[in-house]
Design an enzyme around this catalytic site. Structure first.
Site, PDB file in Angstrom:
ATOM      1  N   ILE A 108      18.274  41.684 -64.857  1.00 46.87           N
ATOM      2  CA  ILE A 108      17.531  40.517 -65.304  1.00 46.87           C
ATOM      3  C   ILE A 108      16.011  41.331 -65.672  1.00 46.87           C
ATOM      4  O   ILE A 108      15.461  41.756 -64.848  1.00 46.87           O
ATOM      5  CB  ILE A 108      17.344  39.382 -64.228  1.00 46.87           C
ATOM      6  N   PRO A 109      16.003  41.412 -67.094  1.00 46.86           N
ATOM      7  CA  PRO A 109      14.952  42.321 -67.409  1.00 46.86           C
ATOM      8  C   PRO A 109      13.476  41.737 -67.303  1.00 46.86           C
ATOM      9  O   PRO A 109      12.798  41.782 -68.288  1.00 46.86           O
ATOM     10  CB  PRO A 109      15.330  42.541 -68.856  1.00 46.86           C
ATOM     11  N   CYS A 110      13.044  41.777 -65.991  1.00 45.23           N
ATOM     12  CA  CYS A 110      11.506  41.337 -65.976  1.00 45.23           C
ATOM     13  C   CYS A 110      10.601  42.570 -66.217  1.00 45.23           C
ATOM     14  O   CYS A 110       9.495  42.345 -66.349  1.00 45.23           O
ATOM     15  CB  CYS A 110      11.321  40.993 -64.488  1.00 45.23           C
ATOM     16  N   HIS A 111      11.147  43.523 -66.461  1.00 38.99           N
ATOM     17  CA  HIS A 111      10.274  44.792 -67.067  1.00 38.99           C
ATOM     18  C   HIS A 111       9.694  44.535 -68.598  1.00 38.99           C
ATOM     19  O   HIS A 111       8.815  45.051 -69.104  1.00 38.99           O
ATOM     20  CB  HIS A 111      11.057  45.927 -67.044  1.00 38.99           C
TER      21      HIS A 111
END
Length: 159
Positions: free
Chosen positions: A122-125
């Site tokens: 889950i690409p919170c970056h």
């Protein structure tokens, strides 16, 4: 009972956990195993690691894993929005808040981002500050920078 297994990667040791049906957690360091974890390399964990390894090599741009993050309904709504941020692109907290239907929820989005139990998958970056600065990341700013640079470097392969 969850299963977890640890791997050494170019960004450090990573722990991947699953509940028998879906990936539930990704840890950036070895955690002390507690009663609700079995140390086991399951088929699903192996697949998650394979996809992670190929992502870190720049060979894949999208994960195709069943994910089951635990959190509030709002957090899940935010995390779902994060999965829609295209590879190699970033969004601000306000933009993510708008995508959830509440553009004034930037702080709540930040808190949900901070609590994301499955970073990278889950690409919170890909979420940055309004001023373009890299802010907060559970794996540390250096890993966030590494992941964003990796995606920017490999974005040309999409078109």
């Amino acid at each position: 009972m969850k299963n977890i297994f640890f791997y050494q990667t170019e960004i450090g040791e990573i722990g991947i956990a699953e509940n028998g049906n879906a990936i539930t957690n990704l840890y950036f360091k070895r955690i002390e195993l507690i009663d609700n974890f079995n140390l086991a390399e399951t088929k699903l964990i192996k697949e998650a690691y394979s996809q992670l390894k190929n992502y870190l090599l720049g060979d894949i741009k999208k994960f195709t894993l069943p994910l089951n993050p635990e959190g509030t309904d709002f957090m899940k709504k935010v995390w779902n929005s994060l999965t829609l941020i295209p590879y190699g692109q970033t969004c601000t907290y306000k933009e993510v808040a708008k995508s959830t239907g509440n553009e004034k929820a930037s702080r709540a989005v930040g808190l949900a981002n901070n609590k994301n139990p499955i970073p990278i998958f889950i690409p919170c970056h890909r979420v940055i500050g309004a001023n373009g600065k890299l802010v907060g990341y559970s794996g540390g700013i250096d890993i966030k920078k590494y992941l964003l640079n990796l995606e920017r470097t490999n974005i040309k392969d999409i078109f």
